[in-house]
Enzyme design. Structure first.
Site, PDB file in Angstrom:
ATOM      1  N   ASP A 215       0.635  -1.240  -0.257  1.00 29.87           N
ATOM      2  CA  ASP A 215       0.506   0.022  -0.061  1.00 29.87           C
ATOM      3  C   ASP A 215       0.818   0.947  -0.002  1.00 29.87           C
ATOM      4  OD1 ASP A 215       0.388   0.854   2.824  1.00 29.87           O
ATOM      5  OD2 ASP A 215       0.365  -1.060   2.649  1.00 29.87           O
ATOM      6  N   ASP A 217       0.636   3.485   1.837  1.00 28.63           N
ATOM      7  CA  ASP A 217       0.408   4.007   3.470  1.00 28.63           C
ATOM      8  C   ASP A 217      -0.890   5.343   3.720  1.00 28.63           C
ATOM      9  OD1 ASP A 217       1.096   3.662   6.100  1.00 28.63           O
ATOM     10  OD2 ASP A 217       1.735   5.916   6.123  1.00 28.63           O
TER      11      ASP A 217
HETATM   12  N1  ADE Z   1       2.296  -3.373   7.080  1.00 30.03           N
HETATM   13  C1  ADE Z   1       1.887  -3.229   5.711  1.00 30.03           C
HETATM   14  N2  ADE Z   1       1.640  -2.074   4.685  1.00 30.03           N
HETATM   15  C2  ADE Z   1       1.881  -0.963   6.398  1.00 30.03           C
HETATM   16  C3  ADE Z   1       1.210   0.749   6.834  1.00 30.03           C
HETATM   17  N3  ADE Z   1       1.147   1.146   6.266  1.00 30.03           N
HETATM   18  N4  ADE Z   1       1.938   0.699   8.039  1.00 30.03           N
HETATM   19  C4  ADE Z   1       2.695   0.012   8.622  1.00 30.03           C
HETATM   20  N5  ADE Z   1       2.838  -1.209   8.929  1.00 30.03           N
HETATM   21  C5  ADE Z   1       2.395  -2.310   7.298  1.00 30.03           C
END
Ligand code: ADE
Length: 275
Positions: A215, A217
């Site tokens: 992703d 974030d």
């Molecule tokens: N693991 C997968 N995506 C994450 C994110 N955006 N922040 C922290 N841990 C994660």
């Protein structure tokens, strides 16, 4: 001279129980630091001995804060592992790292707050000293190198290097935090690499990570913000890449001449202990 190696694989989110080992047996074990997250799965890949451990348990019921990282690493050490390859889902903090990409990280920023980062806690029998361990380089260079070479050989794209910010979780970051981490130059964000990297080094193991961005974030103006649902979805869509890489990597690691890498890792750990 080529030494016998045994490889621990720590399966993260989405890789809790991969079916890549031959002659699988299960072993329930404990350590001076308590119980690891689950039974160890012993087996081999093309004759190279492998020990598999699900970081969050095979039912994925242990949160990043509650993972007993010390027991996990020590259980692998006790089982005779010389190397650990960890897999990690992470968020991307940079436009050029897209969901589904693999990153062979080479650095970290620690934002965890509740975890024991050393075996040498002053009270566990045989661990009463203090360990001042250098963190540059943070990862075993030879292990990172062979992961990257294997990826290239089999045509799997993997980014060479990147800094992971490790947050305490289990919540994701606020947009202010996400932008702060970007301003620090971090590339990806996750919840479990610390204290795993540190403890593997303290145990004298050669440790490398295959991280997968799942992703962006929450810092980007466009697109979806991170959620548990999209982390799992993207990981599952791309998990074959990680399995393919691991399956090709382990036999290559078995054939490699590791020179003095293993002895060096053990000597560094030993020489960092202050009695
Ligand atoms: N693991 C997968 N995506 C994450 C994110 N955006 N922040 C922290 N841990 C994660």
């Amino acid at each position: 001279m080529s030494l016998t190696i045994k490889i621990g694989i720590i399966g993260g989110t989405g890789l809790d129980n991969p079916d890549i080992l031959k002659d699988r047996t299960e072993k329930v074990t404990t350590t001076p630091f308590g119980n690891p997250s689950d039974a160890l799965i012993l087996g081999n890949i093309e004759g190279v001995p492998v020990v598999l451990l699900a970081r969050h348990g095979r039912k994925h019921n242990i949160s990043p804060t509650d993972v007993n990282y010390r027991a996990n690493i020590w259980a692998l050490k006790q089982e005779g592992c010389t190397h650990v390859i960890a897999t990690n889902a992470c968020g991307s903090l940079q436009e050029e790292i897209a969901p589904g990409d693999l990153i062979i990280i080479d650095n970290f920023i620690d934002r965890t707050t509740k975890r024991q980062q050393t075996f040498y806690d002053g009270h566990t029998e045989n661990f009463k000293a203090i360990c001042h361990l250098p963190m540059e380089p943070a990862f075993c260079q030879d292990t990172r190198k062979i992961i990257l070479e294997t990826a290239k050989e089999i045509g799997v794209n993997a980014r060479d290097g990147g800094t992971i910010v490790v947050i305490e979780g289990p919540r994701f970051s606020s947009i202010a935090e996400s932008n702060l981490f970007r301003s620090w130059g971090a590339h990806v964000i996750g919840m479990t690499s610390i204290p795993e990297i540190v403890l593997a080094k303290e145990a004298g193991l050669c440790y490398g990570v295959i991280a997968m961005a799942t992703d962006y974030d929450c810092w980007r103006d466009i697109g979806e913000k991170v959620s548990h649902k999209n982390v799992l979805e993207i990981f599952h869509q791309n998990v074959q890449k990680v399995l393919q890489l691991l399956t090709a990597l382990i036999p290559r690691m078995g054939r490699k001449d590791w020179g003095t890498a293993m002895e060096d890792a053990q000597a560094l750990a030993k020489n960092s202990i202050f009695h």
